[in-house]
Scaffold this motif. Structure first.
Motif, PDB file in Angstrom:
ATOM      1  N   ARG A  43       9.010  23.061  -9.045  1.00  0.00           N
ATOM      2  CA  ARG A  43       9.741  23.038 -10.290  1.00  0.00           C
ATOM      3  C   ARG A  43       9.541  24.329 -11.061  1.00  0.00           C
ATOM      4  O   ARG A  43       8.427  24.817 -11.202  1.00  0.00           O
ATOM      5  CB  ARG A  43       9.247  21.861 -11.130  1.00  0.00           C
ATOM      6  CG  ARG A  43       9.833  21.795 -12.510  1.00  0.00           C
ATOM      7  CD  ARG A  43       9.287  20.597 -13.245  1.00  0.00           C
ATOM      8  NE  ARG A  43       9.522  19.397 -12.468  1.00  0.00           N
ATOM      9  CZ  ARG A  43       8.601  18.484 -12.238  1.00  0.00           C
ATOM     10  NH1 ARG A  43       7.406  18.618 -12.718  1.00  0.00           N
ATOM     11  NH2 ARG A  43       8.886  17.415 -11.531  1.00  0.00           N
ATOM     12  N   TRP A  68      -4.968   7.154 -16.161  1.00  0.00           N
ATOM     13  CA  TRP A  68      -3.783   6.397 -16.549  1.00  0.00           C
ATOM     14  C   TRP A  68      -4.289   5.150 -17.252  1.00  0.00           C
ATOM     15  O   TRP A  68      -5.050   4.372 -16.687  1.00  0.00           O
ATOM     16  CB  TRP A  68      -2.990   6.037 -15.295  1.00  0.00           C
ATOM     17  CG  TRP A  68      -1.776   5.220 -15.571  1.00  0.00           C
ATOM     18  CD1 TRP A  68      -1.524   3.946 -15.155  1.00  0.00           C
ATOM     19  CD2 TRP A  68      -0.634   5.625 -16.328  1.00  0.00           C
ATOM     20  NE1 TRP A  68      -0.303   3.533 -15.610  1.00  0.00           N
ATOM     21  CE2 TRP A  68       0.273   4.546 -16.339  1.00  0.00           C
ATOM     22  CE3 TRP A  68      -0.291   6.780 -17.016  1.00  0.00           C
ATOM     23  CZ2 TRP A  68       1.486   4.601 -16.993  1.00  0.00           C
ATOM     24  CZ3 TRP A  68       0.932   6.831 -17.675  1.00  0.00           C
ATOM     25  CH2 TRP A  68       1.791   5.759 -17.654  1.00  0.00           C
ATOM     26  N   SER A  72      -1.676   5.884 -22.447  1.00  0.00           N
ATOM     27  CA  SER A  72      -0.723   6.793 -21.811  1.00  0.00           C
ATOM     28  C   SER A  72       0.528   6.054 -21.349  1.00  0.00           C
ATOM     29  O   SER A  72       1.612   6.636 -21.259  1.00  0.00           O
ATOM     30  CB  SER A  72      -1.374   7.536 -20.646  1.00  0.00           C
ATOM     31  OG  SER A  72      -2.200   6.710 -19.884  1.00  0.00           O
ATOM     32  N   ASP A 148      10.646  -1.821 -14.103  1.00  0.00           N
ATOM     33  CA  ASP A 148       9.471  -1.048 -13.736  1.00  0.00           C
ATOM     34  C   ASP A 148       8.341  -1.928 -13.237  1.00  0.00           C
ATOM     35  O   ASP A 148       7.170  -1.641 -13.461  1.00  0.00           O
ATOM     36  CB  ASP A 148       8.973  -0.201 -14.927  1.00  0.00           C
ATOM     37  CG  ASP A 148      10.008   0.826 -15.320  1.00  0.00           C
ATOM     38  OD1 ASP A 148      10.787   1.201 -14.443  1.00  0.00           O
ATOM     39  OD2 ASP A 148      10.022   1.234 -16.470  1.00  0.00           O
ATOM     40  N   GLU A 160       2.209   3.998 -10.673  1.00  0.00           N
ATOM     41  CA  GLU A 160       1.502   3.533 -11.857  1.00  0.00           C
ATOM     42  C   GLU A 160       2.496   3.287 -12.968  1.00  0.00           C
ATOM     43  O   GLU A 160       3.481   4.003 -13.113  1.00  0.00           O
ATOM     44  CB  GLU A 160       0.452   4.554 -12.299  1.00  0.00           C
ATOM     45  CG  GLU A 160       1.049   5.921 -12.604  1.00  0.00           C
ATOM     46  CD  GLU A 160       0.009   6.998 -12.835  1.00  0.00           C
ATOM     47  OE1 GLU A 160      -1.155   6.793 -12.436  1.00  0.00           O
ATOM     48  OE2 GLU A 160       0.362   8.030 -13.406  1.00  0.00           O
ATOM     49  N   ASP A 161       2.263   2.269 -13.715  1.00  0.00           N
ATOM     50  CA  ASP A 161       3.110   1.948 -14.850  1.00  0.00           C
ATOM     51  C   ASP A 161       2.331   0.984 -15.728  1.00  0.00           C
ATOM     52  O   ASP A 161       1.106   1.082 -15.820  1.00  0.00           O
ATOM     53  CB  ASP A 161       4.446   1.346 -14.379  1.00  0.00           C
ATOM     54  CG  ASP A 161       5.554   1.599 -15.393  1.00  0.00           C
ATOM     55  OD1 ASP A 161       5.416   1.147 -16.535  1.00  0.00           O
ATOM     56  OD2 ASP A 161       6.547   2.247 -15.045  1.00  0.00           O
TER      57      ASP A 161
ATOM     58  N   LEU B  41      13.899  18.837 -14.295  1.00  0.00           N
ATOM     59  CA  LEU B  41      13.703  17.572 -13.584  1.00  0.00           C
ATOM     60  C   LEU B  41      14.909  17.248 -12.700  1.00  0.00           C
ATOM     61  O   LEU B  41      14.763  16.735 -11.591  1.00  0.00           O
ATOM     62  CB  LEU B  41      13.489  16.435 -14.587  1.00  0.00           C
ATOM     63  CG  LEU B  41      12.120  16.390 -15.265  1.00  0.00           C
ATOM     64  CD1 LEU B  41      12.112  15.299 -16.334  1.00  0.00           C
ATOM     65  CD2 LEU B  41      11.026  16.113 -14.248  1.00  0.00           C
ATOM     66  N   ASP B  44      14.693  19.198  -9.601  1.00  0.00           N
ATOM     67  CA  ASP B  44      13.688  18.582  -8.725  1.00  0.00           C
ATOM     68  C   ASP B  44      14.238  17.332  -8.040  1.00  0.00           C
ATOM     69  O   ASP B  44      13.987  17.084  -6.860  1.00  0.00           O
ATOM     70  CB  ASP B  44      12.459  18.183  -9.541  1.00  0.00           C
ATOM     71  CG  ASP B  44      11.493  19.339  -9.696  1.00  0.00           C
ATOM     72  OD1 ASP B  44      11.850  20.446  -9.258  1.00  0.00           O
ATOM     73  OD2 ASP B  44      10.404  19.130 -10.253  1.00  0.00           O
ATOM     74  N   MET B  80      11.212   9.140 -10.978  1.00  0.00           N
ATOM     75  CA  MET B  80      10.759  10.183 -11.901  1.00  0.00           C
ATOM     76  C   MET B  80      10.604   9.618 -13.308  1.00  0.00           C
ATOM     77  O   MET B  80       9.701  10.013 -14.044  1.00  0.00           O
ATOM     78  CB  MET B  80      11.728  11.359 -11.884  1.00  0.00           C
ATOM     79  CG  MET B  80      11.744  12.051 -10.529  1.00  0.00           C
ATOM     80  SD  MET B  80      12.881  13.433 -10.423  1.00  0.00           S
ATOM     81  CE  MET B  80      11.843  14.747 -10.998  1.00  0.00           C
ATOM     82  N   ARG B  82       9.563   6.788 -13.936  1.00  0.00           N
ATOM     83  CA  ARG B  82       8.363   5.957 -13.934  1.00  0.00           C
ATOM     84  C   ARG B  82       7.085   6.775 -14.085  1.00  0.00           C
ATOM     85  O   ARG B  82       6.053   6.242 -14.403  1.00  0.00           O
ATOM     86  CB  ARG B  82       8.250   5.207 -12.602  1.00  0.00           C
ATOM     87  CG  ARG B  82       9.176   4.031 -12.466  1.00  0.00           C
ATOM     88  CD  ARG B  82       8.835   3.287 -11.185  1.00  0.00           C
ATOM     89  NE  ARG B  82       9.696   2.146 -10.996  1.00  0.00           N
ATOM     90  CZ  ARG B  82      10.450   1.958  -9.919  1.00  0.00           C
ATOM     91  NH1 ARG B  82      10.425   2.831  -8.943  1.00  0.00           N
ATOM     92  NH2 ARG B  82      11.200   0.891  -9.818  1.00  0.00           N
ATOM     93  N   GLY B  84       4.037   9.032 -15.217  1.00  0.00           N
ATOM     94  CA  GLY B  84       3.348   9.041 -16.497  1.00  0.00           C
ATOM     95  C   GLY B  84       3.728  10.216 -17.370  1.00  0.00           C
ATOM     96  O   GLY B  84       3.984  10.077 -18.553  1.00  0.00           O
ATOM     97  N   TRP B  85       3.826  11.410 -16.762  1.00  0.00           N
ATOM     98  CA  TRP B  85       4.050  12.563 -17.623  1.00  0.00           C
ATOM     99  C   TRP B  85       5.444  12.597 -18.217  1.00  0.00           C
ATOM    100  O   TRP B  85       5.695  13.247 -19.204  1.00  0.00           O
ATOM    101  CB  TRP B  85       3.722  13.864 -16.880  1.00  0.00           C
ATOM    102  CG  TRP B  85       4.775  14.328 -15.929  1.00  0.00           C
ATOM    103  CD1 TRP B  85       4.907  13.966 -14.631  1.00  0.00           C
ATOM    104  CD2 TRP B  85       5.851  15.226 -16.198  1.00  0.00           C
ATOM    105  NE1 TRP B  85       5.983  14.594 -14.075  1.00  0.00           N
ATOM    106  CE2 TRP B  85       6.580  15.376 -15.020  1.00  0.00           C
ATOM    107  CE3 TRP B  85       6.266  15.929 -17.331  1.00  0.00           C
ATOM    108  CZ2 TRP B  85       7.693  16.182 -14.925  1.00  0.00           C
ATOM    109  CZ3 TRP B  85       7.397  16.738 -17.231  1.00  0.00           C
ATOM    110  CH2 TRP B  85       8.085  16.853 -16.045  1.00  0.00           C
TER     111      TRP B  85
END
Lengths: 395, 174
Positions: A43, A68, A72, A148, A160-161, B41, B44, B80, B82, B84-85
């Motif tokens: 990216r 996590w 967060s 989710d 993770e969620d 994004l 990506d 994406m 989902r 965390g960041w």
């Protein structure tokens, strides 16, 4: 507006407006190189964005201890401070040797329960089908919002969620919550055949004859999405798709179980909550509004508003309220927005112009003016509020 | 002999990927941007989508190529969302940071695009596939992994929201 006209309008607008996005001329070569083990272009974020993200991550680490966790999961970085003291460590983990489910921490303010989770499958090539078989607090069934989630899907690597769910009414006054989460993990006991490809004649997008053939050959046939295919002599094509159902004993699965249990003390968060006292009703020209819930908790400020038309025959009772693409926002008493954050709830309730459920996360009473309001603010650039429903804060 | 066959198959696979990239990269980029609200994004997501397509090509049995690729793209974008960041990224729909466009656009184009991007995710992906990408109802159902009834329901609600967002803002809704 006809479907064709709408399609044309959307295609024209988006193709014009997004035409600045540039394709990569050598993308195919990059993909092939990466597939052969060479490095793919990562990216490319602008330097400022990279620095901002680094700063965010560093700050988040200070709050989230690099894990996590429920903070967060639930909040943006600048919204976490208020809730942080009320987070309760859970550190629960359950594994069947292949699939592992962990919960780091939880947060409950007496209105909603939130916890993070991480699920992983150590053998991604062996997809499993997890199904949440029990999710309760104090024996009362809890519900998730259905998005989710890790259950009722084919789990390969995992992710993770978290779960954020409103407590049922009977649990809103309890001091302790005993939360139980039991997940059945279903592993196919026969070879698996994953359908792909499409057949436009068939609404599910695969060849039913091929599915039937593979079933006859002894495969568990996955439909390519979240379900699997069974033989069904009553169906036109001789098959049915099982999706979102609990696997039965007759299905070719072996079951293992993940069981997590944790207890939360809600008393501190509840004691820190501040109920607000709105007016009994707000009578407008064409409708009347009443707050059904107005409370500030460690998670944020909950404002639920119910609208009733003054004339039940008036189908346009709310037109003026929503004019200018107005949306409900947290404002001061004059309709000036206090925060422009996305609410935690609101969208998930669907769009019903009569019922507004808003949770503005991370809003503490100390940062609010003497009067706040849920206001319908135009999104047309004018910033004008079509209607303001003020609540005087008297502590 | 065995390795010659494999080499030949790989070459065909690369050519197929190249054709798919040529055919769909632009559409996927716009789809992903409208889905994720972020140019980096989106790039990506497109890269990841074609990587999955390349890996899956040998197993693909044919059918609606576009629906198959859109399904992979939608799943990639959802994954994406989902992460965390992603929660730290401003999710608001905005178009100001986009590169300059080679074709002129009108205020109406801006309004319509923002309205689509502002829809809740489940409605947004249905609208992007059905109205923007031009998939049929059945193809959209296949790509989203839901029933045709589910697609119709999402589109109906999305259309309601779009009407409220667009009517009277330079868009003739009649």
């Amino acid at each position: 507006m006809t479907e064709e006209k709408l399609r044309s309008m959307i295609q024209t607008a988006m193709n014009h407006r997004l035409s600045g996005l540039r394709e990569k001329p050598d993308l195919a070569r990059q993909i092939v190189s990466a597939a052969k083990g060479e490095t793919i272009t990562k990216r490319k974020l602008p330097l400022a964005a990279v620095l901002a993200l680094i700063l965010l991550c560093v700050t988040a680490i200070a709050y989230a201890a690099a894990n996590w966790n429920v903070l967060s999961f639930l909040f943006a970085q600048d919204q976490q401070e208020q809730a942080a003291p009320f987070v309760q460590p859970v550190h629960a983990e359950s594994t069947d040797g292949q699939v592992t489910l962990t919960i780091d921490s939880a947060l409950c303010d007496g209105e909603y329960l939130a916890f993070d989770w991480t699920i992983s499958n150590s053998q991604p090539e062996k997809a499993v089908y997890p199904y949440v078989e029990q999710f309760t607090a104090n024996g009362v069934r809890l519900w998730t919002d259905g998005t989710d989630e890790f259950d009722q899907v084919w789990l390969t690597e995992g992710w993770e969620d978290g779960t954020f769910t409103e407590l049922p009414e009977e649990l809103k006054n309890t001091e302790h919550l005993d939360v139980t989460l039991i997940v059945g993990v279903y592993q196919p006991t026969v070879p698996v055949y994953v359908l792909s490809g499409t057949d436009e004649r068939y609404p599910l997008g695969f060849d039913p004859k091929l599915a039937l053939q593979k079933i006859e050959e002894g495969y568990l046939v996955r439909d390519g999405f979240d379900g699997w295919v069974i033989r069904d002599d009553k169906a036109e094509d001789g098959i049915s798709v099982i999706s979102g159902f609990h696997p039965q004993e007759s299905d070719p699965f072996a079951r293992t179980e993940l069981a997590l249990h944790f207890t939360l003390d809600v008393s501190a968060a509840r004691a820190a909550s501040v109920p607000l006292t709105p007016r009994e009703e707000y009578r407008m020209d064409t409708f009347t509004a009443r707050y059904q819930r107005a409370v500030i908790t460690p998670i944020g400020i909950y404002l639920d508003l119910l609208l009733t038309p003054n004339d039940s025959e008036n189908e346009s009772a709310y037109d003026a309220l929503y004019a200018g693409d107005a949306r409900p926002m947290l404002t001061d008493g004059q309709g000036k927005p206090l925060k422009d954050d996305w609410p935690l709830t609101g969208e998930s309730h669907g769009f019903d112009p009569r019922e507004i459920h808003m949770l503005f996360p991370g809003v503490g009473v100390e940062n609010l003016p003497d009067t706040i309001a849920l206001s319908f603010v135009r999104q047309d650039g004018s910033g004008t509020a079509n209607a303001v429903f003020p609540i005087e804060i008297s502590l | 002999m065995e390795s010659a066959t494999a080499k030949g198959a790989a070459s065909t696979r690369e050519e197929r990927l190249e054709k798919l990239v040529d055919a769909y990269q632009r559409a996927l980029l716009r789809f992903s941007y409208a889905f994720l609200h972020d140019q980096s994004l989106a790039e990506d997501a497109v890269q990841e989508t074609f990587m999955k397509v390349y890996r899956a090509l040998p197993a693909w049995k044919g059918g609606s190529e576009k629906a198959w690729i859109m399904k992979i793209a939608a799943n990639t974008c959802r994954d994406m969302l989902r992460t965390g960041w992603f929660r730290y990224v401003d999710r608001k729909a905005e178009l100001d940071k986009l590169p300059e466009t080679p074709v002129p656009w009108t205020e109406k184009d801006d309004t319509v695009t923002l309205a689509v991007m502002s829809l809740p995710v489940r409605m947004r992906e249905a609208v992007l596939m059905y109205y923007f990408e031009g998939l049929s109802e059945a193809e959209t159902a296949q790509a989203l992994g839901i029933s045709r009834k589910g697609v119709a329901s999402r589109l109906r609600r999305a259309k309601d929201q779009l009407r409220q967002a667009l009517e009277g803002k330079g868009c003739d809704w009649s």
